[in-house]
Design an enzyme around this catalytic site. Structure first.
Site, PDB file in Angstrom:
ATOM      1  CB  SER A  79      28.635  34.092  50.746  1.00  0.00           C
ATOM      2  OG  SER A  79      29.849  34.256  50.835  1.00  0.00           O
ATOM      3  CE  LYS A 114      24.504  34.182  47.819  1.00  0.00           C
ATOM      4  NZ  LYS A 114      23.504  33.615  47.606  1.00  0.00           N
ATOM      5  CE1 TYR A 157      27.194  33.872  44.954  1.00  0.00           C
ATOM      6  CE2 TYR A 157      29.276  34.280  46.292  1.00  0.00           C
ATOM      7  CZ  TYR A 157      28.072  33.630  46.262  1.00  0.00           C
ATOM      8  OH  TYR A 157      27.717  32.799  47.113  1.00  0.00           O
TER       9      TYR A 157
HETATM   10  P1  NAD Z   1      24.126  24.968  44.121  1.00  0.00           P
HETATM   11  O1  NAD Z   1      24.382  25.385  42.745  1.00  0.00           O
HETATM   12  O2  NAD Z   1      24.657  23.210  44.254  1.00  0.00           O
HETATM   13  O3  NAD Z   1      22.676  24.874  44.487  1.00  0.00           O
HETATM   14  C1  NAD Z   1      21.932  26.104  44.066  1.00  0.00           C
HETATM   15  C2  NAD Z   1      20.467  25.497  43.574  1.00  0.00           C
HETATM   16  O4  NAD Z   1      19.934  26.689  43.163  1.00  0.00           O
HETATM   17  C3  NAD Z   1      20.743  24.723  42.335  1.00  0.00           C
HETATM   18  O5  NAD Z   1      20.305  23.352  42.612  1.00  0.00           O
HETATM   19  C4  NAD Z   1      20.373  25.405  41.161  1.00  0.00           C
HETATM   20  O6  NAD Z   1      19.560  24.660  40.127  1.00  0.00           O
HETATM   21  C5  NAD Z   1      19.217  26.422  42.051  1.00  0.00           C
HETATM   22  N1  NAD Z   1      18.964  27.844  41.300  1.00  0.00           N
HETATM   23  C6  NAD Z   1      19.681  28.690  40.952  1.00  0.00           C
HETATM   24  N2  NAD Z   1      18.907  29.444  40.431  1.00  0.00           N
HETATM   25  C7  NAD Z   1      17.593  29.316  40.627  1.00  0.00           C
HETATM   26  C8  NAD Z   1      16.428  30.051  40.443  1.00  0.00           C
HETATM   27  N3  NAD Z   1      16.299  31.033  39.575  1.00  0.00           N
HETATM   28  N4  NAD Z   1      15.435  29.206  40.645  1.00  0.00           N
HETATM   29  C9  NAD Z   1      15.107  28.167  41.152  1.00  0.00           C
HETATM   30  N5  NAD Z   1      16.179  27.315  41.439  1.00  0.00           N
HETATM   31  C10 NAD Z   1      17.632  28.142  41.253  1.00  0.00           C
HETATM   32  O7  NAD Z   1      25.076  25.906  45.533  1.00  0.00           O
HETATM   33  P2  NAD Z   1      25.390  25.683  46.911  1.00  0.00           P
HETATM   34  O8  NAD Z   1      26.769  25.551  46.794  1.00  0.00           O
HETATM   35  O9  NAD Z   1      24.372  24.468  47.254  1.00  0.00           O
HETATM   36  O10 NAD Z   1      24.970  27.076  47.269  1.00  0.00           O
HETATM   37  C11 NAD Z   1      23.651  27.374  47.784  1.00  0.00           C
HETATM   38  C12 NAD Z   1      23.385  28.844  48.243  1.00  0.00           C
HETATM   39  O11 NAD Z   1      24.528  28.979  49.227  1.00  0.00           O
HETATM   40  C13 NAD Z   1      23.663  29.604  47.183  1.00  0.00           C
HETATM   41  O12 NAD Z   1      22.888  30.856  47.230  1.00  0.00           O
HETATM   42  C14 NAD Z   1      25.196  30.065  47.380  1.00  0.00           C
HETATM   43  O13 NAD Z   1      25.402  31.337  46.764  1.00  0.00           O
HETATM   44  C15 NAD Z   1      25.481  30.133  48.644  1.00  0.00           C
HETATM   45  N6  NAD Z   1      26.529  29.878  48.960  1.00  0.00           N
HETATM   46  C16 NAD Z   1      27.538  28.930  48.838  1.00  0.00           C
HETATM   47  C17 NAD Z   1      28.901  28.694  49.057  1.00  0.00           C
HETATM   48  C18 NAD Z   1      29.668  27.449  48.566  1.00  0.00           C
HETATM   49  O14 NAD Z   1      30.765  27.691  48.825  1.00  0.00           O
HETATM   50  N7  NAD Z   1      28.858  26.487  48.137  1.00  0.00           N
HETATM   51  C19 NAD Z   1      29.396  29.516  50.078  1.00  0.00           C
HETATM   52  C20 NAD Z   1      28.461  30.814  50.396  1.00  0.00           C
HETATM   53  C21 NAD Z   1      27.315  30.764  50.088  1.00  0.00           C
END
Ligand code: NAD
Ligand code: UDP
Length: 336
Positions: free
Chosen positions: A124, A152, A148
């Site tokens: 991120s 990362k 958080y």
């Molecule tokens: P999201 O919560 O929709 O998807 C994450 C998925 O991971 C979920 O389906 C959740 O059930 C699953 N999960 C969480 N912990 C788990 C575990 N221990 N074992 C198995 N599954 C698990 O989030 P997203 O927005 O799709 O984000 C995906 C990734 O991108 C994350 O790592 C997030 O930190 C990163 N990210 C997201 C953003 C954003 O703004 N959405 C920005 C930067 C980085």
């Protein structure tokens, strides 16, 4: 050979799975459904005509992860799974460190055990901390301001150290800016639990009548109109960056971090006005105090993604807002 997609039923993961299936890849999803639902799999099947293999498991569960690798011929992993709410991470930091950092270590141990050393990781822009001026460049110093962000950053350090210790690893850490939007079908999109923390889900839930009004956090920043500026990127463009990254792994010796943004900044009020224009719906708002930890302006220098991955964002702000609105208005209660 299959690609293992952790977190593949979540917001970004489900969009990546659609693009991977459309490109002809075989996909195995591991997700514990802590922040998603299997309904996204039905929708993915509806869009692509294919149903990915789904395994409900936690990445922290080593035995479960070993059986995934034993039963499937995995060539590379795209690792989306993680907890992602900044505010919540300050309240339950141990859960964040355990889930995100320990979970990633377990995944890496199992990958090593099965000699699968190709990884694309969801990092991120938060790793740039608050001391760098935009445009943010991959070589800038990193830091974190909340648990958080720390997870990362810690994971990135682990990935760099791992790749240094064993040159067989090929790792790309994609530093996402602000993903918004949804698949143009309106069938999959962002479905946050409870009151949304991020701007776009909040704005769209106000527009659809689930929430009364938006609080604009601060109008006295040194920006075009005083409100915070971010680099919003269409989730489908972000998903496509993962396909390019998987291909580019073959030329990575070690670990490389790459920004995934558009290189453009948009203010909160510009988003609100664009949303009203495209949806034709009013988005009432009030100016509120600044949100602690926010900085005025964040946007990427996106050249490395172009040079190294051959990727650049193709969808503009109108596309992002139109697709957000289509998803939200067709699914006012998310997947329910
Ligand atoms: P999201 O919560 O929709 O998807 C994450 C998925 O991971 C979920 O389906 C959740 O059930 C699953 N999960 C969480 N912990 C788990 C575990 N221990 N074992 C198995 N599954 C698990 O989030 P997203 O927005 O799709 O984000 C995906 C990734 O991108 C994350 O790592 C997030 O930190 C990163 N990210 C997201 C953003 C954003 O703004 N959405 C920005 C930067 C980085
Ligand atoms: N923001 C806002 N009201 C909200 C949510 C966000 O004014 O209800 C602002 C926030 O201050 C920031 C921008 O919108 O300037 C993007 O916030 P978001 O949480 O979506 O992303 P991040 O700040 O993590 O980049």
């Amino acid at each position: 050979m299959s690609l293992l997609i952790t977190g593949g039923t979540g917001y970004i993961g489900s969009h990546a799975v659609v693009e991977l299936l459309n490109a002809g890849d075989d996909v195995v999803i591991v997700d514990n459904l802590s922040n998603s639902s299997t309904k996204s799999l039905d929708r993915v099947e509806h869009i692509t005509g294919k149903r990915p293999i789904f395994i409900k498991a936690d990445i922290c569960d080593k035995a479960a992860m070993e059986s995934v690798f034993r039963e499937h011929d995995i060539s590379a992993v795209i690792h989306f799974a993680g907890l992602k709410a900044v505010g919540e991470s300050t309240q339950i930091p141990l859960s964040y460190y355990h889930n995100n950092v320990t979970g990633t270590i377990v995944l890496l141990e199992v990958m090593k055990q099965f000699s699968v050393k190709n990884l694309v990781f969801s990092s991120s822009a938060t790793v740039y901390g608050e001391n760098n001026l935009s445009p943010l460049i991959e070589t800038m110093p990193t830091s974190a301001t909340n648990p958080y962000g720390q997870t990362k950053l810690m994971i990135e350090h682990i990935l760099f150290d791992l790749a240094k210790s064993d040159p067989q690893w090929s790792i790309i850490s994609l530093r996402y800016f602000n993903p918004i939007g949804a698949h143009h079908s309106g069938l999959i999109g962002e479905n946050p639990n409870g009151i949304p923390n991020n701007l776009l889900p909040f704005v769209s839930q106000v527009a659809v009548g689930r929430l009364q009004q938006l609080s604009v956090f601060g109008d006295d920043y040194d920006t075009i109109d005083g409100t915070g500026v971010r680099d919003y990127i269409h989730v489908v463009d972000l998903a496509l960056a993962h396909l390019k990254a998987v291909t580019a792994l073959s030329k990575v010796d070690g670990c490389i971090a790459i920004n995934v943004g558009t290189g453009n900044g948009t203010s909160v009020l510009q988003i609100v006005n664009k949303f009203k224009e495209i949806s034709g719906v009013d988005v009432p708002y009030q100016i509120s105090p600044r949100r602690p930890g926010d900085i005025a302006t964040v946007f990427a220098k996106a050249d490395l993604a172009n040079e190294f991955l051959g990727w650049q964002a193709e969808r503009n702000l109108d596309d992002m807002i139109r697709d957000t609105w289509r998803w939200q208005s067709q699914n006012p209660n998310g997947f329910e």
